[in-house]
Design an enzyme around this catalytic site. Sequence first.
Site, PDB file in Angstrom:
ATOM      1  N   CYS A  67      -0.736  30.902 -12.604  1.00  0.00           N
ATOM      2  CA  CYS A  67       0.440  31.782 -12.637  1.00  0.00           C
ATOM      3  C   CYS A  67       1.463  31.384 -11.572  1.00  0.00           C
ATOM      4  CB  CYS A  67      -0.038  33.223 -12.429  1.00  0.00           C
ATOM      5  SG  CYS A  67       1.253  34.418 -12.090  1.00  0.00           S
ATOM      6  N   CYS A  70       2.495  34.196  -9.161  1.00  0.00           N
ATOM      7  CA  CYS A  70       1.355  34.465  -8.268  1.00  0.00           C
ATOM      8  C   CYS A  70       1.331  33.450  -7.115  1.00  0.00           C
ATOM      9  CB  CYS A  70       0.037  34.384  -9.037  1.00  0.00           C
ATOM     10  SG  CYS A  70      -0.118  35.560 -10.390  1.00  0.00           S
TER      11      CYS A  70
END
Length: 145
Positions: A67, A70
């Site tokens: 991600c 993230c």
Amino acid sequence: FRRVLFRSKVLIPFILLLTFSIGTKAQTVEPLTNDQFKEKIWNYDTDKEWKYLGDKPAIIDLYATWCGPCKRLAPILEEIQKEYGSKIQIYKVDTDKEKQLSNLFNVSSIPLMVFIPKKGKPFLVTGLRPKEQLVEIINEKLMGQ
């Protein structure tokens, strides 16, 4: 006399370094497994109602290694952890490895942060947020208790 001088040149900086490192224990963001969650945060197997087991406010960052947002959030949380030191604990949970925790928080998009005050119920914040916004949430909703 030379031995005493040598010892003081070596010993005094060592003592100062040791004192400084003990006094400012650096906190880091800690990985958290499902079993550790049940020990440190909430044992949902034994307590059906929320019962926080920690002794200071916490944040759980639910993320995935693939991600992009993230990956951008991780260093922000590390910075915040260092700045707040032992006043708060930030954990990270890999949603691909810890499916039970992903299910527990109904993770449908990441990053997802679980903010846990010492008293009261946890609340969720989704998406990448700037550091200033996270600090504001911490100061108003976690530290202001």
